[in-house]
Motif scaffolding. Structure first.
Motif, PDB file in Angstrom:
ATOM      1  N   MET A  33      56.494  13.026 -22.343  1.00  0.00           N
ATOM      2  CA  MET A  33      57.421  11.908 -22.318  1.00  0.00           C
ATOM      3  C   MET A  33      57.450  11.232 -20.951  1.00  0.00           C
ATOM      4  O   MET A  33      57.378  10.009 -20.848  1.00  0.00           O
ATOM      5  CB  MET A  33      58.809  12.393 -22.684  1.00  0.00           C
ATOM      6  N   ILE A  34      57.561  12.029 -19.915  1.00  0.00           N
ATOM      7  CA  ILE A  34      57.663  11.462 -18.558  1.00  0.00           C
ATOM      8  C   ILE A  34      56.442  10.613 -18.233  1.00  0.00           C
ATOM      9  O   ILE A  34      56.548   9.490 -17.726  1.00  0.00           O
ATOM     10  CB  ILE A  34      57.776  12.596 -17.506  1.00  0.00           C
ATOM     11  N   MET A  35      55.281  11.142 -18.558  1.00  0.00           N
ATOM     12  CA  MET A  35      54.051  10.415 -18.241  1.00  0.00           C
ATOM     13  C   MET A  35      54.037   9.067 -18.940  1.00  0.00           C
ATOM     14  O   MET A  35      53.672   8.053 -18.355  1.00  0.00           O
ATOM     15  CB  MET A  35      52.833  11.193 -18.722  1.00  0.00           C
ATOM     16  N   LEU A  36      54.469   9.095 -20.185  1.00  0.00           N
ATOM     17  CA  LEU A  36      54.432   7.865 -20.960  1.00  0.00           C
ATOM     18  C   LEU A  36      55.437   6.869 -20.384  1.00  0.00           C
ATOM     19  O   LEU A  36      55.161   5.685 -20.254  1.00  0.00           O
ATOM     20  CB  LEU A  36      54.764   8.175 -22.417  1.00  0.00           C
ATOM     21  N   LEU A  37      56.606   7.409 -20.024  1.00  0.00           N
ATOM     22  CA  LEU A  37      57.652   6.541 -19.465  1.00  0.00           C
ATOM     23  C   LEU A  37      57.181   5.896 -18.181  1.00  0.00           C
ATOM     24  O   LEU A  37      57.239   4.681 -18.012  1.00  0.00           O
ATOM     25  CB  LEU A  37      58.904   7.368 -19.174  1.00  0.00           C
ATOM     26  N   ILE A  38      56.721   6.722 -17.251  1.00  0.00           N
ATOM     27  CA  ILE A  38      56.316   6.207 -15.944  1.00  0.00           C
ATOM     28  C   ILE A  38      55.162   5.218 -16.124  1.00  0.00           C
ATOM     29  O   ILE A  38      55.212   4.090 -15.640  1.00  0.00           O
ATOM     30  CB  ILE A  38      55.859   7.353 -15.024  1.00  0.00           C
ATOM     31  N   CYS A  39      54.141   5.670 -16.818  1.00  0.00           N
ATOM     32  CA  CYS A  39      52.935   4.846 -16.885  1.00  0.00           C
ATOM     33  C   CYS A  39      53.169   3.591 -17.703  1.00  0.00           C
ATOM     34  O   CYS A  39      52.940   2.486 -17.228  1.00  0.00           O
ATOM     35  CB  CYS A  39      51.781   5.616 -17.495  1.00  0.00           C
ATOM     36  N   ALA A  40      53.631   3.756 -18.924  1.00  0.00           N
ATOM     37  CA  ALA A  40      53.676   2.616 -19.830  1.00  0.00           C
ATOM     38  C   ALA A  40      54.834   1.689 -19.486  1.00  0.00           C
ATOM     39  O   ALA A  40      54.659   0.496 -19.278  1.00  0.00           O
ATOM     40  CB  ALA A  40      53.768   3.083 -21.261  1.00  0.00           C
ATOM     41  N   MET A  41      56.032   2.263 -19.388  1.00  0.00           N
ATOM     42  CA  MET A  41      57.204   1.417 -19.212  1.00  0.00           C
ATOM     43  C   MET A  41      57.198   0.787 -17.825  1.00  0.00           C
ATOM     44  O   MET A  41      57.334  -0.428 -17.689  1.00  0.00           O
ATOM     45  CB  MET A  41      58.457   2.266 -19.386  1.00  0.00           C
ATOM     46  N   MET A  42      57.026   1.598 -16.790  1.00  0.00           N
ATOM     47  CA  MET A  42      57.097   1.072 -15.439  1.00  0.00           C
ATOM     48  C   MET A  42      55.966   0.078 -15.180  1.00  0.00           C
ATOM     49  O   MET A  42      56.164  -0.942 -14.533  1.00  0.00           O
ATOM     50  CB  MET A  42      57.045   2.206 -14.409  1.00  0.00           C
ATOM     51  N   THR A  43      54.792   0.372 -15.694  1.00  0.00           N
ATOM     52  CA  THR A  43      53.672  -0.546 -15.471  1.00  0.00           C
ATOM     53  C   THR A  43      53.955  -1.890 -16.109  1.00  0.00           C
ATOM     54  O   THR A  43      53.787  -2.940 -15.482  1.00  0.00           O
ATOM     55  CB  THR A  43      52.382   0.023 -16.086  1.00  0.00           C
ATOM     56  N   SER A  44      54.402  -1.839 -17.361  1.00  0.00           N
ATOM     57  CA  SER A  44      54.611  -3.118 -18.046  1.00  0.00           C
ATOM     58  C   SER A  44      55.719  -3.899 -17.357  1.00  0.00           C
ATOM     59  O   SER A  44      55.607  -5.107 -17.162  1.00  0.00           O
ATOM     60  CB  SER A  44      54.940  -2.880 -19.518  1.00  0.00           C
ATOM     61  N   ILE A  45      56.779  -3.197 -16.950  1.00  0.00           N
ATOM     62  CA  ILE A  45      57.876  -3.907 -16.291  1.00  0.00           C
ATOM     63  C   ILE A  45      57.405  -4.492 -14.964  1.00  0.00           C
ATOM     64  O   ILE A  45      57.714  -5.637 -14.628  1.00  0.00           O
ATOM     65  CB  ILE A  45      59.076  -2.965 -16.084  1.00  0.00           C
ATOM     66  N   ALA A  46      56.601  -3.730 -14.227  1.00  0.00           N
ATOM     67  CA  ALA A  46      56.137  -4.207 -12.920  1.00  0.00           C
ATOM     68  C   ALA A  46      55.294  -5.468 -13.070  1.00  0.00           C
ATOM     69  O   ALA A  46      55.421  -6.401 -12.279  1.00  0.00           O
ATOM     70  CB  ALA A  46      55.334  -3.120 -12.229  1.00  0.00           C
ATOM     71  N   ILE A  47      54.449  -5.495 -14.084  1.00  0.00           N
ATOM     72  CA  ILE A  47      53.588  -6.673 -14.250  1.00  0.00           C
ATOM     73  C   ILE A  47      54.410  -7.860 -14.739  1.00  0.00           C
ATOM     74  O   ILE A  47      54.262  -8.982 -14.256  1.00  0.00           O
ATOM     75  CB  ILE A  47      52.430  -6.367 -15.215  1.00  0.00           C
ATOM     76  N   VAL A  48      55.309  -7.578 -15.687  1.00  0.00           N
ATOM     77  CA  VAL A  48      56.115  -8.674 -16.225  1.00  0.00           C
ATOM     78  C   VAL A  48      57.044  -9.239 -15.153  1.00  0.00           C
ATOM     79  O   VAL A  48      57.320 -10.432 -15.132  1.00  0.00           O
ATOM     80  CB  VAL A  48      56.898  -8.199 -17.467  1.00  0.00           C
ATOM     81  N   ARG A  49      57.467  -8.379 -14.222  1.00  0.00           N
ATOM     82  CA  ARG A  49      58.341  -8.865 -13.157  1.00  0.00           C
ATOM     83  C   ARG A  49      57.628  -9.934 -12.317  1.00  0.00           C
ATOM     84  O   ARG A  49      58.221 -10.913 -11.894  1.00  0.00           O
ATOM     85  CB  ARG A  49      58.805  -7.717 -12.271  1.00  0.00           C
ATOM     86  N   GLU A  50      56.338  -9.727 -12.097  1.00  0.00           N
ATOM     87  CA  GLU A  50      55.566 -10.731 -11.344  1.00  0.00           C
ATOM     88  C   GLU A  50      55.598 -12.074 -12.078  1.00  0.00           C
ATOM     89  O   GLU A  50      55.694 -13.124 -11.472  1.00  0.00           O
ATOM     90  CB  GLU A  50      54.114 -10.286 -11.183  1.00  0.00           C
ATOM     91  N   LYS A  51      55.511 -11.991 -13.401  1.00  0.00           N
ATOM     92  CA  LYS A  51      55.565 -13.232 -14.179  1.00  0.00           C
ATOM     93  C   LYS A  51      56.932 -13.868 -14.029  1.00  0.00           C
ATOM     94  O   LYS A  51      57.056 -15.075 -13.844  1.00  0.00           O
ATOM     95  CB  LYS A  51      55.336 -12.935 -15.666  1.00  0.00           C
ATOM     96  N   GLU A  52      57.966 -13.012 -14.142  1.00  0.00           N
ATOM     97  CA  GLU A  52      59.329 -13.534 -14.121  1.00  0.00           C
ATOM     98  C   GLU A  52      59.669 -14.142 -12.768  1.00  0.00           C
ATOM     99  O   GLU A  52      60.295 -15.185 -12.679  1.00  0.00           O
ATOM    100  CB  GLU A  52      60.303 -12.391 -14.432  1.00  0.00           C
ATOM    101  N   MET A  53      59.242 -13.471 -11.695  1.00  0.00           N
ATOM    102  CA  MET A  53      59.560 -13.940 -10.353  1.00  0.00           C
ATOM    103  C   MET A  53      58.750 -15.177  -9.983  1.00  0.00           C
ATOM    104  O   MET A  53      59.058 -15.848  -9.012  1.00  0.00           O
ATOM    105  CB  MET A  53      59.267 -12.846  -9.323  1.00  0.00           C
ATOM    106  N   GLY A  54      57.689 -15.435 -10.720  1.00  0.00           N
ATOM    107  CA  GLY A  54      56.862 -16.592 -10.400  1.00  0.00           C
ATOM    108  C   GLY A  54      55.729 -16.240  -9.462  1.00  0.00           C
ATOM    109  O   GLY A  54      54.894 -17.081  -9.148  1.00  0.00           O
ATOM    110  N   THR A  55      55.710 -15.003  -8.965  1.00  0.00           N
ATOM    111  CA  THR A  55      54.658 -14.631  -8.023  1.00  0.00           C
ATOM    112  C   THR A  55      53.299 -14.554  -8.713  1.00  0.00           C
ATOM    113  O   THR A  55      52.273 -14.758  -8.078  1.00  0.00           O
ATOM    114  CB  THR A  55      54.970 -13.290  -7.342  1.00  0.00           C
ATOM    115  N   MET A  56      53.332 -14.290 -10.035  1.00  0.00           N
ATOM    116  CA  MET A  56      52.077 -14.245 -10.775  1.00  0.00           C
ATOM    117  C   MET A  56      51.383 -15.606 -10.689  1.00  0.00           C
ATOM    118  O   MET A  56      50.159 -15.685 -10.604  1.00  0.00           O
ATOM    119  CB  MET A  56      52.371 -13.873 -12.232  1.00  0.00           C
ATOM    120  N   GLU A  57      52.210 -16.654 -10.697  1.00  0.00           N
ATOM    121  CA  GLU A  57      51.686 -18.019 -10.646  1.00  0.00           C
ATOM    122  C   GLU A  57      50.837 -18.223  -9.387  1.00  0.00           C
ATOM    123  O   GLU A  57      49.745 -18.763  -9.437  1.00  0.00           O
ATOM    124  CB  GLU A  57      52.885 -18.976 -10.632  1.00  0.00           C
TER     125      GLU A  57
END
Lengths: 310, 347
Positions: free
Chosen positions: B160-184
């Motif tokens: 469970m922990i591995m899945l949480l850290i890897c999948a959830m945190m990774t997706s949130i980290a990447i999406v945050r770049e989109k949300e903040m505009g830094t991805m642009e």
């Protein structure tokens, strides 16, 4: 030979660009060319399609139809080349808020395979103003400083074309003035600048401007020409009851159109209609007091209002 | 909105009917050295009960280990030599119940139900003959003789922990770049988008490796769960699982546009299936077929099975080839889809 070719081409060229979001037509057949080393302003209200145009030119989104090139490269096929040589400052402050000023600059220098030292000359004037705060987090800067940092970051790799999407929105008047001063300096270094703004007063600071509304360019010319091509005469009218005055002026046959403009109303009248005395008499009869009418030079905003009425 | 309304319905149905810790149709293997009436009566009784399903019949003790290794059965009923004869002549006979105690709760229930069935057969015999017959079931918990529950939950928590850290945190980290505009800004740079992704993934990869190490250290030295099998194969399987989780996170990040959505998708799409369908809390064997089928696409199920086999049962990597294969396949499919879906532009 190719290089020669590219040099002779314009910095930005757009041919009948169309873009639709769901039911909204964001851009309807936009055509324009930007010469090398010029400051080209896109002037228009919010929602006119400025950001969409910027995103198409910076290869972030694809146009539905039409072609565009930046620095001689096609925005669709050669997007990788364009991404190497343009600087882009989005309308929304988009740096890392939890990194310090210096870290942000370093980060973007690394992203663009360069160092702060390499192009320090270019950003020196701008960066020196925020250097005292270089250990402050970007999120904690004031609006004007944020914008200077963002500009420094967009310039760090010495771009050939600089895209500034509403760089002065939400920035105090002093910083705005400074900012335009910086753009003049950058232009002197040979950088082409495409800048958008909703502030009409900034238009006169551009070499050429395009007035945009509802996804269409109303006019492209130098600010001077646009003003001189103003078809009618312009009067500034003032009285004690400004609201009634606006309605009366709009109803009057003596005027073409009329807009509230600060503490005065700007009234456009064609040459045949022009008769300040006639207008004054009419307003007198309607019960207005302390009437003041003066003929004035039109501004870009007046031109925009007139063009957008058509 | 739909999620808010649907969630209670799905959960009530899942918990009410599908997910039970009751013993139902548990696979049983029987070891019968000598065929006789008494042993076949007991086997029939086991089979006839709702609790058990006799799936294999073996003849030597050497075959016991493979039964557990291949997860053919959770319980092996071992009759002693000449069981029926001894029962008739001496009045006493022995049965050994061998349970896979990597899940101690389930193992206890299995042996309890089996003993009851054997007891009831003994009662029947007594009724017929009025002779005192004595069948002694001897319970033996395999792999986890002390019945420590940590043997069960360490692999589960790992999964469970591995899945949480890897999948959830990774997706949130990447999406945050989109949300903040830094991805642009990052996109309008010479940096290849794939490097952007790799650099977002790396910290979480390192983090999950550190997490894996801490969980290992804690479980060995604090909980006293030994690593019975090869540590290297455990590491290998875990790295593979981290890879699968990271690619899942990447996929989530390409289809969502806000941190909230990413959180919801990984929460709903990962947390709940992992908790409920990975076999960590509820035995998969007891679920209705559709759910058993769905559980096959939960990566954690395969990982937890592999970890149990290697860490607790001490089996080599060769015996978890199926699990490894499934995880590899999942990883490849997820990476392919997310790279296909990954956009070099904003939309």
């Amino acid at each position: 030979m190719d290089k020669q070719n590219i040099q002779s081409e314009s910095a930005i060229s757009c041919k009948s660009i169309n873009k639709t979001y769901d039911a909204i037509e964001a851009l309807k057949g936009v055509d324009f060319e930007v010469e090398r080393g010029e400051i080209f302003g896109i002037i228009g209200p919010d929602g006119a399609g400025k950001t969409t145009l910027f995103r198409i030119l910076t290869t972030l989104i694809l146009a539905d139809s039409g072609t565009a090139s930046v620095d001689g490269f096609d925005v669709v096929n050669d997007y990788k080349e364009i991404r190497k040589r343009v600087g882009y400052m989005p309308g929304k402050f988009s740096l890392y808020q939890d990194l310090t000023v210096e870290e942000n600059l370093n980060f973007f220098a690394t992203v663009f395979n360069t160092t702060i030292e390499e192009n320090y000359e270019l950003i020196k004037d701008i960066y020196q103003q925020i250097e005292p705060f270089k250990n402050r987090r970007a999120g904690k800067l004031s609006g004007g400083m944020k914008q200077k940092l963002a500009l420094s970051c967009a310039l760090i790799h010495k771009p050939s074309v600089l895209f500034l999407d509403e760089p002065t929105t939400g920035v105090d008047p002093v910083s705005r003035k400074e900012f335009w001063g910086m753009l003049k300096n950058l232009k002197a270094q040979g950088i082409t600048i495409l800048v958008s703004t909703p502030y009409m007063d900034e238009a006169s600071l551009c070499d050429r401007i395009a007035l945009i509304q509802n996804g269409q360019f109303l006019k492209i010319d130098t600010p001077k020409n646009i003003v001189s091509q103003y078809e009618n005469k312009l009067l500034a009218v003032q009285s004690d009851n400004m609201y009634k005055l606006l309605n009366d002026l709009r109803a009057s046959e003596l005027t073409s159109n009329c807009f509230a403009f600060g503490d005065k109303h700007h009234v456009s009248v064609s040459s045949e209609q022009l008769s300040i005395n006639n207008l004054k008499e009419t307003l007198d009869k309607l019960g207005h007091t302390n009437i003041e009418i003066r003929e004035i030079e039109p501004t870009i905003e007046d031109c925009f209002m007139q063009l957008s009425q058509k | 909105m739909m999620i808010l309304l649907l969630m209670p319905i799905i959960q009530i149905i899942l918990f009410g009917f599908a997910l039970t810790t009751e013993v139902k149709d548990t696979q049983v293997a029987v070891l019968v050295p000598t065929n006789d009436e008494a042993s076949s009566r007991i086997i029939d009784k086991l089979n006839a009960s709702a609790y058990f399903d006799v799936v294999a019949r073996i003849h030597t003790t050497d075959e016991i280990q493979p039964v557990f290794r291949d997860a053919k059965a959770k319980l092996v009923v071992v009759f002693e030599d000449h069981f029926g004869e001894k029962l008739r002549h001496n009045g006493t006979a022995h049965i050994q119940l061998l349970a896979d105690a990597t899940d101690p709760n389930a193992a206890t229930s299995f042996t309890f139900y089996a003993s009851n069935i054997i007891n009831s057969y003994q009662q029947e015999l007594m009724g017929e003959n009025k002779n005192p017959y004595q069948i002694t079931p001897e319970v033996k918990m395999l792999f986890n003789p002390q019945m420590k529950s940590s043997f069960n939950f360490v692999p589960g928590v790992l999964g469970m922990i591995m899945l949480l850290i890897c999948a959830m945190m990774t997706s949130i980290a990447i999406v945050r770049e989109k949300e903040m505009g830094t991805m642009e800004i990052l996109l309008v740079s010479p940096m290849k988008p794939i490097y952007i992704i790799l650099s977002k993934i790396t910290p979480y990869f390192v983090l999950s490796c550190v997490n894996f190490a801490t969980i290992m250290v804690l479980s060995v030295f604090v909980l006293g769960v030994p690593i019975a099998g090869s540590f290297m194969s455990l590491v290998a399987v875990s790295l593979l699982y981290i890879f699968v989780s990271l690619s899942f996170g990447l996929l989530v990040s390409t289809i969502t546009h806000s941190q909230q959505a990413a959180m919801l998708v990984s929460g709903m799409g990962l947390m709940i299936p992992v908790m409920l369908l990975s076999g960590m809390m509820f035995p998969i064997e007891n679920m209705p077929l559709p759910l058993q089928f769905i559980s096959n696409i939960v990566p954690a199920k395969w990982y937890i099975r592999a970890v149990k086999a290697i860490m607790i049962e001490g089996l080599g990597i060769t015996s978890v080839l199926k699990e490894v294969g499934v995880l590899c396949l999942m990883g490849i499919v997820l990476v392919t889809i997310s790279l296909k879906k990954f956009k070099v532009r904003l939309e």
